[in-house]
Enzyme design. Structure first.
Site, PDB file in Angstrom:
ATOM      1  N   ASP A 126      42.903 -82.533  42.188  1.00  0.00           N
ATOM      2  CA  ASP A 126      43.614 -81.070  41.998  1.00  0.00           C
ATOM      3  C   ASP A 126      44.780 -81.119  41.708  1.00  0.00           C
ATOM      4  O   ASP A 126      45.810 -80.248  42.023  1.00  0.00           O
ATOM      5  CB  ASP A 126      43.288 -80.330  43.385  1.00  0.00           C
ATOM      6  CG  ASP A 126      43.827 -81.099  44.597  1.00  0.00           C
ATOM      7  OD1 ASP A 126      44.619 -82.399  44.253  1.00  0.00           O
ATOM      8  OD2 ASP A 126      43.812 -81.044  45.622  1.00  0.00           O
TER       9      ASP A 126
ATOM     10  N   GLU B  11      35.444 -85.570  42.789  1.00  0.00           N
ATOM     11  CA  GLU B  11      35.848 -84.821  43.978  1.00  0.00           C
ATOM     12  C   GLU B  11      35.982 -83.419  43.554  1.00  0.00           C
ATOM     13  O   GLU B  11      36.837 -82.510  43.897  1.00  0.00           O
ATOM     14  CB  GLU B  11      37.374 -85.156  44.356  1.00  0.00           C
ATOM     15  CG  GLU B  11      37.648 -84.890  45.918  1.00  0.00           C
ATOM     16  CD  GLU B  11      39.248 -85.551  46.141  1.00  0.00           C
ATOM     17  OE1 GLU B  11      39.271 -86.456  47.061  1.00  0.00           O
ATOM     18  OE2 GLU B  11      40.215 -84.706  45.799  1.00  0.00           O
TER      19      GLU B  11
ATOM     20  N   GLU C 195      47.144 -76.737  44.404  1.00  0.00           N
ATOM     21  CA  GLU C 195      46.108 -77.582  44.094  1.00  0.00           C
ATOM     22  C   GLU C 195      44.731 -76.617  44.297  1.00  0.00           C
ATOM     23  O   GLU C 195      43.903 -76.899  43.542  1.00  0.00           O
ATOM     24  CB  GLU C 195      45.970 -78.655  45.370  1.00  0.00           C
ATOM     25  CG  GLU C 195      46.799 -79.631  45.259  1.00  0.00           C
ATOM     26  CD  GLU C 195      48.383 -79.518  45.774  1.00  0.00           C
ATOM     27  OE1 GLU C 195      49.242 -80.397  45.631  1.00  0.00           O
ATOM     28  OE2 GLU C 195      48.590 -78.316  46.420  1.00  0.00           O
TER      29      GLU C 195
ATOM     30  N   HIS D  87      54.612 -83.672  52.819  1.00  0.00           N
ATOM     31  CA  HIS D  87      55.465 -83.462  51.650  1.00  0.00           C
ATOM     32  C   HIS D  87      54.925 -82.160  50.779  1.00  0.00           C
ATOM     33  O   HIS D  87      55.583 -81.900  49.845  1.00  0.00           O
ATOM     34  CB  HIS D  87      55.499 -84.526  50.756  1.00  0.00           C
ATOM     35  CG  HIS D  87      54.206 -84.800  50.160  1.00  0.00           C
ATOM     36  ND1 HIS D  87      53.162 -85.506  50.623  1.00  0.00           N
ATOM     37  CD2 HIS D  87      53.756 -84.582  48.743  1.00  0.00           C
ATOM     38  CE1 HIS D  87      52.023 -85.304  49.853  1.00  0.00           C
ATOM     39  NE2 HIS D  87      52.345 -84.835  48.832  1.00  0.00           N
TER      40      HIS D  87
ATOM     41  N   ARG E 284      53.901 -78.815  48.949  1.00  0.00           N
ATOM     42  CA  ARG E 284      54.712 -77.646  48.470  1.00  0.00           C
ATOM     43  C   ARG E 284      54.787 -76.463  49.383  1.00  0.00           C
ATOM     44  O   ARG E 284      55.561 -75.792  49.523  1.00  0.00           O
ATOM     45  CB  ARG E 284      54.117 -77.165  46.966  1.00  0.00           C
ATOM     46  CG  ARG E 284      54.729 -78.244  45.959  1.00  0.00           C
ATOM     47  CD  ARG E 284      54.366 -77.748  44.531  1.00  0.00           C
ATOM     48  NE  ARG E 284      54.601 -79.128  43.506  1.00  0.00           N
ATOM     49  CZ  ARG E 284      55.494 -78.599  42.728  1.00  0.00           C
ATOM     50  NH1 ARG E 284      56.372 -77.674  42.830  1.00  0.00           N
ATOM     51  NH2 ARG E 284      56.048 -79.455  41.722  1.00  0.00           N
TER      52      ARG E 284
ATOM     53  N   HIS F 228      58.478 -88.800  50.828  1.00  0.00           N
ATOM     54  CA  HIS F 228      58.316 -88.606  49.698  1.00  0.00           C
ATOM     55  C   HIS F 228      59.651 -88.387  48.798  1.00  0.00           C
ATOM     56  O   HIS F 228      60.645 -87.799  49.454  1.00  0.00           O
ATOM     57  CB  HIS F 228      57.677 -87.205  49.452  1.00  0.00           C
ATOM     58  CG  HIS F 228      57.154 -86.874  48.043  1.00  0.00           C
ATOM     59  ND1 HIS F 228      57.897 -86.519  46.819  1.00  0.00           N
ATOM     60  CD2 HIS F 228      55.765 -87.056  47.645  1.00  0.00           C
ATOM     61  CE1 HIS F 228      56.973 -85.953  46.106  1.00  0.00           C
ATOM     62  NE2 HIS F 228      55.734 -86.604  46.114  1.00  0.00           N
TER      63      HIS F 228
END
Length: 378
Positions: free
Chosen positions: A92, A114, A128, A205, A207, A238
């Protein structure tokens, strides 16, 4: 052509590339976009993956638009030159969605490893959820990790003959990596694990958690450390300043908060998970990986595209409210029965044979085999 650009994609596609190399009728052309450069290169070295083409697109502070445009432009020329029979993508990411679109423009079939994961919430996870839906809409072959993912695809009127239920290749990669005799390279990490305290493995981490949610997460972690001197945490931080700056503000300098930036290499992190008490994360893939090692997962998100883990009891979805996060961590630390229930629940995501099923499904779709692979039953 196998296209990927980030560390999670590379990790989960490594077993597929190896399986393709063993198949007498297939030749993988490994193409990396390097959406993430250094973290991707770690995995390429670890799994000794060949790279036939490297678009090397990463730039400082790149936006999603930057990544999308550079992937489209780079693959347009490459697909014209190589003319592969199929483009395989994973998951994704921006690389995944843009590579699928580039293949569609070039009229090259797409296989999506996936496939079928959904929250049906446009911005959770962001970006995603939409990247994955775009890819599934374009894809000609869908390698769904679970029956739930297959059912999502069928509900979207995708032809069931194009869907293969394989398990998740993340489990294949994990079983290739975790070893009881593993020796840690990262300075100090072995000492932390041997220090007599319970270790929380932390990775957050995403968004959608930037801003206040990340502050709330770190505030909760600090509360736990202040309340319990028998606990320490290892945070694989990250590089993005939206994450690193907040983590540093709340946790840097605490004697039992061990911050590792750049993030730990994949093999270091995987073997850390095998030895920690449990995992606190907003990651997608860790919801699959940690339960395979018998480690409970506290999920720092309001929605998950992996509901099988919640239903199985291996993952508890706690969100980002600092009171809720603190309470969930303390409960797992203090309630042996609650911990045991999560640690011993059956992992619904795979048995280490997902790459084999994926390549067998691809061979079936290409007409190289008349038999569909066995289906992972979860």
């Amino acid at each position: 052509m196998v296209v990927f650009g980030t560390r999670p994609e590379a990790t989960k596609m490594a077993p597929v590339v190896r399986e393709l190399e063993r198949h007498p009728g297939m030749e993988p052309i490994v193409t990396v976009t390097a959406q993430h450069r250094e973290m991707l290169d770690q995995v390429l070295r670890l799994f000794r993956l060949p790279v036939h083409h490297d678009l090397d697109i990463m730039r400082p502070r790149q936006s999603l638009t930057d990544v999308t445009v550079r992937v489209l432009e780079g693959l347009e020329r490459l697909l014209e030159a190589e003319r592969p029979d199929v483009v395989l993508v994973h998951g994704d990411t921006a690389t995944t969605a843009a590579a699928s679109l580039a293949a569609f423009y070039a009229r090259v079939p797409v296989g999506h490893v996936e496939a079928g994961l959904r929250t049906y919430r446009k911005y959770e996870p962001f970006p995603e959820e939409i990247f994955r839906r775009i890819t599934d809409a374009i894809a000609d072959i869908h390698f769904a990790p679970t029956r739930q993912a297959r059912d999502n695809l069928l509900a979207e009127r995708i032809d069931g003959r194009s869907i293969f239920v394989t398990g998740n290749t993340a489990i294949d990669a994990l079983l290739m990596t975790v070893r009881p005799d593993y020796t840690f390279r990262t300075p100090g990490l072995a000492g932390i694990l041997d220090g007599g305290r319970r270790v929380l493995a932390v990775e957050a981490h995403r968004r959608e958690n930037w801003g206040r949610p990340m502050h709330d997460i770190c505030r909760a972690l600090r509360r736990v450390l202040d309340a319990r001197d028998d606990v320490c945490l290892v945070y694989s931080v990250h590089r993005n300043p939206e994450v690193a700056g907040v983590v540093t503000r709340y946790l840097d300098g605490h004697p039992r908060a061990h911050l590792f930036s750049p993030p730990l290499d994949y093999d270091e992190w995987a073997n850390l998970m095998a030895r920690c008490a449990f995992v606190v994360t907003d990651s997608g893939g860790l919801q699959e990986e940690a339960p395979a090692l018998g480690k409970p997962v506290l999920l720092l998100r309001n929605a998950t595209e992996r509901p099988e883990a919640v239903a199985a009891g291996t993952v508890q979805q706690v969100g980002t409210d600092p009171d809720a996060v603190t309470a969930a961590i303390l409960r797992l630390l203090d309630d042996p029965e609650a911990y045991r229930a999560m640690a011993t629940a059956r992992n619904p995501y795979g048995d280490g044979q997902a790459a084999r099923r994926t390549v067998q499904g691809l061979a079936c779709w290409l007409g190289l085999s008349t038999e569909r692979p066995d289906e992972w039953d979860g």
